[in-house]
Design an enzyme around this catalytic site. Structure first.
Site, mmCIF file in Angstrom:
data_model
loop_
_atom_site.group_PDB
_atom_site.id
_atom_site.type_symbol
_atom_site.label_atom_id
_atom_site.label_comp_id
_atom_site.label_asym_id
_atom_site.label_seq_id
_atom_site.Cartn_x
_atom_site.Cartn_y
_atom_site.Cartn_z
ATOM 1 N N ASP A 167 47.389 49.010 41.709
ATOM 2 C CA ASP A 167 47.689 50.364 41.227
ATOM 3 C C ASP A 167 49.001 50.453 40.455
ATOM 4 O O ASP A 167 49.686 51.470 40.482
ATOM 5 C CB ASP A 167 47.742 51.373 42.393
ATOM 6 C CG ASP A 167 46.435 51.429 43.141
ATOM 7 O OD1 ASP A 167 45.392 51.238 42.500
ATOM 8 O OD2 ASP A 167 46.456 51.667 44.359
ATOM 9 N N LYS A 199 47.814 48.703 35.478
ATOM 10 C CA LYS A 199 47.345 47.588 34.648
ATOM 11 C C LYS A 199 46.349 48.048 33.602
ATOM 12 O O LYS A 199 46.286 47.517 32.507
ATOM 13 C CB LYS A 199 46.680 46.508 35.519
ATOM 14 C CG LYS A 199 47.624 45.794 36.432
ATOM 15 C CD LYS A 199 46.906 44.751 37.271
ATOM 16 C CE LYS A 199 45.943 45.313 38.291
ATOM 17 N NZ LYS A 199 46.549 46.094 39.374
ATOM 18 N N GLY A 246 40.514 49.888 40.539
ATOM 19 C CA GLY A 246 40.327 51.095 39.739
ATOM 20 C C GLY A 246 41.340 51.087 38.630
ATOM 21 O O GLY A 246 42.545 51.147 38.878
ATOM 22 N N HIS A 247 40.874 50.918 37.409
ATOM 23 C CA HIS A 247 41.777 50.885 36.270
ATOM 24 C C HIS A 247 41.568 52.144 35.445
ATOM 25 O O HIS A 247 40.477 52.399 34.965
ATOM 26 C CB HIS A 247 41.523 49.636 35.416
ATOM 27 C CG HIS A 247 41.900 48.363 36.124
ATOM 28 N ND1 HIS A 247 41.589 47.121 35.663
ATOM 29 C CD2 HIS A 247 42.589 48.170 37.264
ATOM 30 C CE1 HIS A 247 42.072 46.214 36.497
ATOM 31 N NE2 HIS A 247 42.678 46.829 37.479
ATOM 32 N N GLN A 258 43.862 44.093 41.420
ATOM 33 C CA GLN A 258 44.778 44.207 42.574
ATOM 34 C C GLN A 258 46.165 43.677 42.186
ATOM 35 O O GLN A 258 46.554 43.836 41.044
ATOM 36 C CB GLN A 258 44.201 43.485 43.806
ATOM 37 C CG GLN A 258 43.026 44.215 44.453
ATOM 38 C CD GLN A 258 41.683 43.886 43.848
ATOM 39 O OE1 GLN A 258 41.398 42.756 43.563
ATOM 40 N NE2 GLN A 258 40.842 44.873 43.647
HETATM 41 P P1 IMP Z 1 39.418 45.739 50.107
HETATM 42 O O1 IMP Z 1 39.775 44.995 48.863
HETATM 43 O O2 IMP Z 1 38.539 46.931 49.864
HETATM 44 O O3 IMP Z 1 38.893 44.836 51.185
HETATM 45 O O4 IMP Z 1 40.779 46.372 50.711
HETATM 46 C C1 IMP Z 1 41.822 45.546 51.234
HETATM 47 C C2 IMP Z 1 43.182 46.161 50.900
HETATM 48 O O5 IMP Z 1 43.419 46.043 49.511
HETATM 49 C C3 IMP Z 1 43.301 47.640 51.219
HETATM 50 O O6 IMP Z 1 44.630 47.919 51.602
HETATM 51 C C4 IMP Z 1 43.015 48.323 49.888
HETATM 52 O O7 IMP Z 1 43.582 49.593 49.804
HETATM 53 C C5 IMP Z 1 43.672 47.336 48.947
HETATM 54 N N1 IMP Z 1 43.100 47.335 47.597
HETATM 55 C C6 IMP Z 1 41.950 46.752 47.188
HETATM 56 N N2 IMP Z 1 41.779 46.921 45.873
HETATM 57 C C7 IMP Z 1 42.837 47.609 45.430
HETATM 58 C C8 IMP Z 1 43.249 48.053 44.130
HETATM 59 O O8 IMP Z 1 42.601 47.835 43.112
HETATM 60 N N3 IMP Z 1 44.420 48.728 44.083
HETATM 61 C C9 IMP Z 1 45.176 48.945 45.181
HETATM 62 N N4 IMP Z 1 44.842 48.539 46.400
HETATM 63 C C10 IMP Z 1 43.688 47.880 46.527
#
Ligand code: IMP
Length: 447
Positions: free
Chosen positions: A19, A22, A46-47, A230
């Protein structure tokens, strides 16, 4: 597709907990590339990209898709929820984005099934206080099946009958786990199979081995942009484990995801926010639980693009930033949302941590428990009165804002070559005199 830049490729990674903004940076840079590649994660990402009055929230498709002359590739290291991808492609088409002939999906990517979503939610429910705070999209369970060598891959989408048989077998195992271990309701397999088959018809035409095409671009001197999802601190190994995502977020993993050698990769731009945010659980030393955190959330509209969850907010953390730079090999920083700090009465930056034993650390601890127990040691920096919103020239920055940037780059050890001063494409500044400033200035057409 005609060549754009004759020189090398470039990588963009998140330098914090995801977040960082990017989407905007990749969108801007994409215009200078022939191809954009996404190499990790799934629709947990989420971009957000804003172009004029249009607002794009991308989750799986590389942000380059918004530029009509850029080819987009989705790597083997990704996990693909077919329904989510189909929905995203439909939304892009509704907004007038032409996709045919421009998108290529690796047949080796892991297939995310409806039961993976159910397992993700059930496991999080069971963890209680220890929950990771996942996005609930099924990302972890899908990667887990892949590592366990029982998962399905996107290549199966070309064969609806085999897809039905194999997915039903695996989802039946998932259902047994859901009921027996978690006491959760089983997923309706007829519905789930129908959902998969319906998306498969639309996605099959995009399946193609991506390595040969990326190597071709690179060997014929057409530049490729690698877009990470991420961020370094959410990396499966190097992040704040276990409060991380399930894929590698480091730029080096792009080579493995795409089936290309490391020589096809390029210098690394780390995107960092001018302050810090995190969604989900896990240690976040500079989180501000008081008014300043609330203020940053309000001013920065800090709500997750994927889940809408309020983001935890706090101050810029130099220890974490330096760790990300070293671990990911970041060559320059693109700093986003500088304008959110406009008009604040306090401006703090963490330079070190103090442990419970009174030890001062200037390195990022490897284990989450230690990180959760440290107290940040802050320095107060002068806030600025004037606005930075929309500025495009470094010389127009209020002196204290320029001072903030210089302070950060000196402490982190790499230049801040790009600064974003608002959500729109034009609200961007290329700054400084570093080598990367020149490289990025050329790509962004700001000599
Ligand atoms: P998962 O990827 O859904 O398994 O989540 C694992 C952790 O990564 C959690 O804390 C999510 O909030 C975080 N997370 C996963 N994808 C993103 C992203 O694109 N942006 C920010 N946090 C993310």
């Amino acid at each position: 597709m005609g060549a754009k830049r004759g020189s090398g490729s470039l990588m963009v990674v998140g330098g914090q907990w995801g977040d960082e903004g990017k989407g905007k940076i990749v969108d801007l840079l994409s215009a200078g590339f022939s191809a954009v590649v996404r190499y990790n994660g799934g629709h947990n990402a989420g971009h957000t990209v804003r172009v004029g009055e249009k607002h794009f929230a991308l989750h799986l498709v590389p942000s380059g898709i918004i530029h009509s002359d850029v080819s987009c590739f989705m790597g083997a290291g990704m996990v693909i929820d077919p329904t989510a991808l189909k929905t995203e492609l439909d939304l892009l088409a509704e907004k007038g984005v032409e996709i045919a002939g421009r998108l290529c999906l690796s047949p080796r990517a892991a297939l995310l099934l409806p039961t993976h979503r159910a397992l993700d939610l059930a496991r999080e429910g069971m963890r209680g206080e220890e929950k990771i705070g996942t996005t609930g999209r099924g990302i972890g369970p899908a990667y887990q099946d892949s590592a366990q060598r029982r998962g399905l891959r996107t290549g199966l989408l070309v064969d609806p009958d085999a897809l039905a048989i194999k997915s039903r077998t695996l989802m039946d195992q998932h259902n047994q786990e859901l009921e027996a271990v978690y006491g959760a309701p089983a997923v309706d397999l007829d519905e789930a199979v129908a959902e998969l088959q319906s998306a498969a018809v639309h996605l099959a035409p995009f399946l193609r081995e991506i390595g040969p095409e990326i190597r071709n671009y690179s060997d014929s001197q057409e530049a490729v942009l690698f877009e990470g999802a991420q961020g370094v601190l959410l990396d499966l190994i190097w992040g704040t484990y276990p409060f991380v995502t399930s894929s590698s977020c480091l730029p080096g993993s792009a080579a493995a995801s795409c089936g290309v050698g490391p020589r096809h990769l390029g210098p690394v731009v780390g995107v960092m926010k001018a302050y810090a945010t995190r969604v989900g659980s896990g240690p976040f030393p500079t989180e501000d639980h008081g008014n300043d955190g609330d203020l940053l959330r309000d001013l920065g509209a800090e709500y997750g693009t994927t889940t809408g969850r309020p983001r935890r907010c706090g101050w810029f953390d130099v220890v974490a930033a330096r760790y990300a730079v070293e671990t990911a090999g970041i060559d320059a920083i693109a700093l986003t949302k500088l304008d959110v700090l406009d008009g604040l009465s306090t401006l703090k930056v963490a330079l070190a941590y103090e442990t419970e034993d009174g030890e001062v650390l200037d390195t990022f601890p490897a284990d989450a428990e230690t990180l959760a127990s440290v107290r940040p040691i802050y320095v107060d920096l002068p806030p600025w009165a004037g606005g930075t919103r929309g500025l495009v020239q470094e010389s127009d920055l209020p002196p204290a804002a320029e001072g903030y940037l210089q302070f950060l780059e000196e402490k982190i050890g790499v230049p801040i070559a790009v600064v974003s001063t608002g959500p729109r494409r034009a609200e961007t500044m290329v700054r400084g005199t570093s080598e990367m400033t020149v490289v990025l200035g050329k790509i962004l057409n700001r000599p």
